[in-house]
Design an enzyme around this catalytic site. Structure first.
Site, PDB file in Angstrom:
ATOM      1  N   GLU A  61       0.840  -1.192   0.000  1.00  0.00           N
ATOM      2  CA  GLU A  61       0.000   0.000   0.000  1.00  0.00           C
ATOM      3  C   GLU A  61       0.876   1.243   0.000  1.00  0.00           C
ATOM      4  OE1 GLU A  61      -2.565   0.767   3.380  1.00  0.00           O
ATOM      5  OE2 GLU A  61      -4.029   1.736   2.096  1.00  0.00           O
ATOM      6  N   GLY A 101       3.185   2.043  11.001  1.00  0.00           N
ATOM      7  CA  GLY A 101       3.055   1.319  12.259  1.00  0.00           C
ATOM      8  C   GLY A 101       2.760  -0.148  11.995  1.00  0.00           C
ATOM      9  N   ALA A 102       1.881  -0.404  11.021  1.00  0.00           N
ATOM     10  CA  ALA A 102       1.492  -1.771  10.678  1.00  0.00           C
ATOM     11  C   ALA A 102       0.747  -1.732   9.353  1.00  0.00           C
ATOM     12  CB  ALA A 102       0.589  -2.359  11.769  1.00  0.00           C
ATOM     13  N   MET A 103       0.506  -2.911   8.780  1.00  0.00           N
ATOM     14  CA  MET A 103      -0.204  -2.989   7.497  1.00  0.00           C
ATOM     15  C   MET A 103      -1.173  -4.150   7.536  1.00  0.00           C
ATOM     16  SD  MET A 103      -0.777  -1.834   4.474  1.00  0.00           S
ATOM     17  CE  MET A 103      -2.051  -2.625   3.496  1.00  0.00           C
ATOM     18  N   GLU A 104      -2.430  -3.855   7.144  1.00  0.00           N
ATOM     19  CA  GLU A 104      -3.548  -4.777   7.336  1.00  0.00           C
ATOM     20  C   GLU A 104      -3.694  -5.834   6.254  1.00  0.00           C
ATOM     21  OE1 GLU A 104      -3.853  -1.456   6.563  1.00  0.00           O
ATOM     22  OE2 GLU A 104      -5.497  -1.127   5.144  1.00  0.00           O
ATOM     23  N   HIS A 136      -6.809  -2.027  15.312  1.00  0.00           N
ATOM     24  CA  HIS A 136      -6.951  -1.201  14.102  1.00  0.00           C
ATOM     25  C   HIS A 136      -6.780  -2.079  12.847  1.00  0.00           C
ATOM     26  CE1 HIS A 136      -5.937   2.691  11.835  1.00  0.00           C
ATOM     27  NE2 HIS A 136      -5.590   1.748  10.982  1.00  0.00           N
ATOM     28  N   GLU A 137      -5.721  -2.881  12.831  1.00  0.00           N
ATOM     29  CA  GLU A 137      -5.461  -3.702  11.639  1.00  0.00           C
ATOM     30  C   GLU A 137      -6.534  -4.775  11.475  1.00  0.00           C
ATOM     31  OE1 GLU A 137      -3.364  -2.334   9.816  1.00  0.00           O
ATOM     32  OE2 GLU A 137      -2.545  -1.067  11.395  1.00  0.00           O
ATOM     33  N   GLU A 185      -9.148   4.612   7.008  1.00  0.00           N
ATOM     34  CA  GLU A 185      -8.286   4.862   8.175  1.00  0.00           C
ATOM     35  C   GLU A 185      -9.055   5.480   9.335  1.00  0.00           C
ATOM     36  OE1 GLU A 185      -5.812   3.380   8.442  1.00  0.00           O
ATOM     37  OE2 GLU A 185      -5.229   2.926   6.391  1.00  0.00           O
TER      38      GLU A 185
HETATM   39 ZN   LIG Z   1      -5.076   1.657   8.985  1.00  0.00          ZN
END
Ligand SMILES: [Zn+2]
Length: 846
Positions: A125, A258-261, A294-295, A317
């Protein structure tokens, strides 16, 4: 729009239905080879096929249709990042299969397919799947993915689907993954490395594992537990089962966001996933829980129902941001995470009061612009607006609308208006108008509030942090009023539609106080008449912690905007006297820290520090250093806030003398020498006063430290040393490879915040700017953070230098950040010139 235009978008003439691909990875050579068969639905006859591809060398390429083979000649179009396949014969409507082979290289940055130490990972992404696969790299083109990888035999390979089969194949291990649900390319992922995991555990029938490098194995439990706890709650909220078969979570040693879903394979920056509950500060535990949730929320909102185009990235988001706090609050109510949400909202309120802000939903012409819009407006303002709308509609009605939206657009794509439509159906309220006013218009209102008897007079105008500015815009503001009278506390909701309005309160006896943003759930500021402000100051104990924080934050914003006096603000801070809530204390200490850093110098600086010491030291001494039996988390966090005031802001000698030997014991391995919630402050303030020996110890400890939070603490402490020769050593680290790329911007931020290192770091950054831009070339989000770190500069001279420098060295990847940083810095510099004399007079009067 042609393929030589950077805003080029794919036509819908040809749609991918299935991609079956095999990738062979050579980690040593940092290269890969791929072959794929793409099943296409040709909607209209075409002479060319257009796919995205960046820096891939395409070999054999042909199309199979109705028993025929059509040869295709690839032409590369670098500006649009596409490859146009020119077909020898026209391709008729119907099904076709494209067969293609290619080779490519790992990228140097943190996107596409890259090496993070010994781990090969992907980050696609917004639009970097095209660096690994020739594909339809836009979110509206969802298809199934059947992937196989060939990797060195000793390594673990993970992808979106579970493993169906593995076998040795020459020098490789060949791993075949289950075909996925339909996915857009940006959610496809692959991780290969010497990883270990928790055992597989089930939540709502889904097997869950959490992964990391061997030496961090002891840090896996908490992130795993968080995923197991929140999955059922999310499934319950959406009323839909988790769709992706299994869930793997992986800590990646170098990671840009921070992270990726990614569907079924969530990747994290290590500090957002791995921790030791025995030694991690509560703030880190809350952050891990929030990021995991969140993810996971994205697995429904984003992965199951996907935005049509990046202009609705904000919705993805904003929703996941808001949802994470909602669900973590259900899981651990004692954490009071909505107060952390408010801290994020404060950042957005600050940013959104600039002229250079942008609407939540803007036009996004290409993927690079999408990447730039990942900011506090997208996440935190977006989340706050959803929370406000939920409050206006009622929780159950809002959830019903979300469930309807998820059912209606299952497996498909949707736009924001589809969501507002679903919410309007569920609520029969004018949601579309309300939502659009907040997401299409920049900024937010300040609501002026006055009271005559029981009649409340309200009016709104756009709020700017620059003195003298205002705007003609208005918003439909869902206000929640709270007030106190003889019978206690009352609340009432009210939609302020136009520029001004009145409400009559039902009160028994006089209204003692009135708060115009009850629970602090609204995205606006309140400006009270002098009488109301005095009433609030006398009634602080009757306000909720979120309201006390909101009061301080709003009054400070009004000071910045030239609408309130700094002396009155400082008097208000003193009125908080024995405030016991740690979150409110954090807000107060944050404002006092700003005054200390920017508004006082020389004798005033010393006077100010002693004032802060007198306010907070006795309370820290009363609590003592070590947790006592029966203490709650809230108590521990209060001690942390007091220490930030006394050691961080006031630099109280008595306290610093106590900290140094305790930090020494911590570094010698006795981690219980300080409560975990004190460690960041303690190590940071020790470094400020520290000598060579401490520098050497931290410098040696950070690369070896397996715990990512501890590693980061030690690394950033290196930026805090105030002995000039040690500040120089830290500056030198900036340009060698000692600082991991993911932490580079934080390191710059630390050095520019350091009074002693500031000038030299600022000069170094300008001298060696090409090194900085090269370093961050594959991680533009980090370059943006470097630009934002310029905001730590202080003097008018700095502002002039920053303006001239950024004009001569434009940063196209971060145009918004450049404009926002310069505007904010200009305000901070002007604020210092305007307020320093007033603060000086106030201090001398005490
Ligand atoms: Zn997100």
């Amino acid at each position: 729009m042609t393929t030589d235009d950077r805003d080029f978008r794919l036509s819908r003439d040809v749609l991918p239905r299935r991609i079956q691909a095999t990738l062979t990875l050579d980690l040593d050579a940092r290269s890969f080879a791929g072959e794929a068969e793409l099943t296409l639905s040709v909607e209209r006859p075409v002479r060319t096929l257009v796919l995205h591809a960046v820096e891939l060398d395409l070999g054999r390429t042909e199309v199979h249709v109705a028993g025929r083979v059509i040869r295709a000649t690839p032409r590369v179009h670098p500006v649009s990042e596409t490859v146009v396949l020119e077909l020898d014969d026209p391709l008729p409507a119907g099904e076709a299969r494209l067969v293609v082979a290619w080779t490519g290289r790992f990228t140097e940055g943190l996107r596409g397919l890259y090496l993070a130490g010994s781990v090969a990972a992907t980050q696609f992404e917004a639009a970097d799947a095209r660096r690994v696969f020739p594909c339809f790299d836009e979110p509206a083109f969802k298809c199934t993915w059947a992937l196989t990888v060939k990797v060195p035999p000793g390594l673990v390979a993970l992808s979106n689907g579970r493993i169906l089969a593995e076998e040795l194949d020459g020098p490789y291990r060949k791993v075949r993954f289950a075909e996925t649900e339909v996915l857009p390319s940006y959610l496809v992922a692959l991780v290969v490395g010497p990883l270990v995991s928790t055992s597989e555990e089930m939540a709502v029938g889904v097997p869950v594992r959490t992964w990391c490098l061997e030496e961090k194995r002891a840090l896996l439990g908490f992130g795993q537990q968080a995923a197991l706890a929140v999955l059922p709650r999310l499934q319950d909220y959406f009323g839909l089962p988790y769709a992706f078969g299994k869930l793997d979570q992986v800590g990646i040693p170098d990671f840009e966001a921070g992270a990726m879903e990614n569907a079924g394979l969530i990747t994290y920056r290590e500090v957002a996933l791995l921790l030791d509950p025995a030694t991690a500060p509560l703030s880190i535990q809350k952050r891990v829980a929030e990021v995991v949730t969140h993810e996971l929320a994205h697995q429904w909102f984003g992965n199951w129902v996907t935005m049509v185009w990046w202009d609705d990235l904000w919705l993805n988001e904003a929703f996941a941001t808001w949802m994470a706090y909602k669900i973590v609050d259900q899981w651990r109510p004692q954490w009071r995470v909505w107060l952390d949400f408010d801290a994020g909202k404060a950042t957005a309120l600050h940013l959104d009061a600039l002229r250079s802000t942008h609407p939540i939903r803007g036009t996004v012409a290409n993927a690079a612009e999408a990447t730039e819009s990942f900011d506090a407006i997208t996440y935190e303002k977006g989340g706050a607006v959803l929370r406000m709308i939920e409050g206006f509609l009622a929780e159950e009605v809002f959830r019903e609308g979300i469930r309807d939206y998820m059912r209606t657009h299952a497996r498909a794509n949707a736009v924001a208006d589809d969501l507002w439509g679903a919410l309007a159906r569920a609520s029969r309220a004018p949601v579309v108008e309300l939502a659009n006013a907040w997401i299409r218009q920049s900024g937010y209102p300040v609501v002026s509030v006055a009271l005559e008897g029981t009649r409340v007079r309200l009016s709104q105008e756009r709020f700017f942090s620059e003195p003298g500015l205002s705007g003609p815009e208005t918003w439909p503001v869902p206000l929640v009023l709270a007030w106190g009278d003889d019978r206690g506390r009352h609340t009432r909701t009210f939609l302020l539609g136009g520029r001004s309005s009145e409400v009559v309160l039902e009160a028994s006896g006089p209204v003692r106080w009135l708060d115009a943003n009850a629970g602090s759930t609204g995205f606006y500021r309140a400006a009270y008449s002098a009488e109301l402000l005095a009433g609030l100051g006398r009634s602080l104990r009757e306000l909720l912690p979120a309201e006390r924080i909101g009061l301080v934050a709003d009054q400070w914003a009004l000071v910045r905007a030239g609408r309130a006096r700094v002396a009155d603000f400082l008097d208000l801070v003193l009125a908080f006297g024995d405030e016991a809530d740690h979150a409110v204390l954090d807000e107060l200490v944050g404002r006092l820290g700003y005054v200390e850093a920017r508004l006082v110098d020389g004798e005033d600086l010393e006077r100010f520090r002693r004032l802060v010491e007198r306010l907070f030291l006795p309370r820290l001494q009363q609590m003592g250093w070590d947790p006592v039996a029966g203490e709650t988390d809230q108590d521990r966090l209060r001690r942390g806030a007091l220490l930030r005031a006394v050691a961080g802001v006031a630099r109280a000698k008595l306290v610093l003398a106590e900290i140094a030997p305790r930090v020494d014991r911590v570094l010698n391995g006795q981690r219980t020498a300080l409560d975990p919630n004190l460690l960041d402050t303690a190590v940071g303030v020790s470094a400020r006063d520290g000598d060579d020996e401490l520098f050497d110890r931290l410098r040696a400890a950070f690369p070896r430290e397996p715990d990512p939070a501890v590693k980061r603490r030690y690394l950033l402490a290196l930026t805090a040393f105030e002995r000039p020769e040690l500040a120089k050593r830290a500056e030198a680290m900036l340009l060698d490879s000692a600082v991991p790329l993911q932490d580079f911007a934080s390191f710059v931020h630390g050095l520019l915040a350091n009074r002693v290192a500031r000038e030299a770091t600022w000069a170094l950054l300008r001298d060696r700017w090409s090194t900085v831009t090269e370093k961050t070339a594959g991680a533009p989000m980090l370059l943006r953070r470097v630009v934002e770190a310029f905001g730590n500069l202080r003097e008018r001279r700095h502002l002039d230098e920053a303006r001239a420098f950024l004009a001569a060295h434009p940063v196209p990847e971060a145009q918004q950040a450049v404009a926002q940083t310069l505007e904010r810095l200009a305000q901070d510099v002007a604020l210092r010139e305007r307020l320093a004399p007033e603060v000086s007079v106030w201090l001398r009067g005490r």
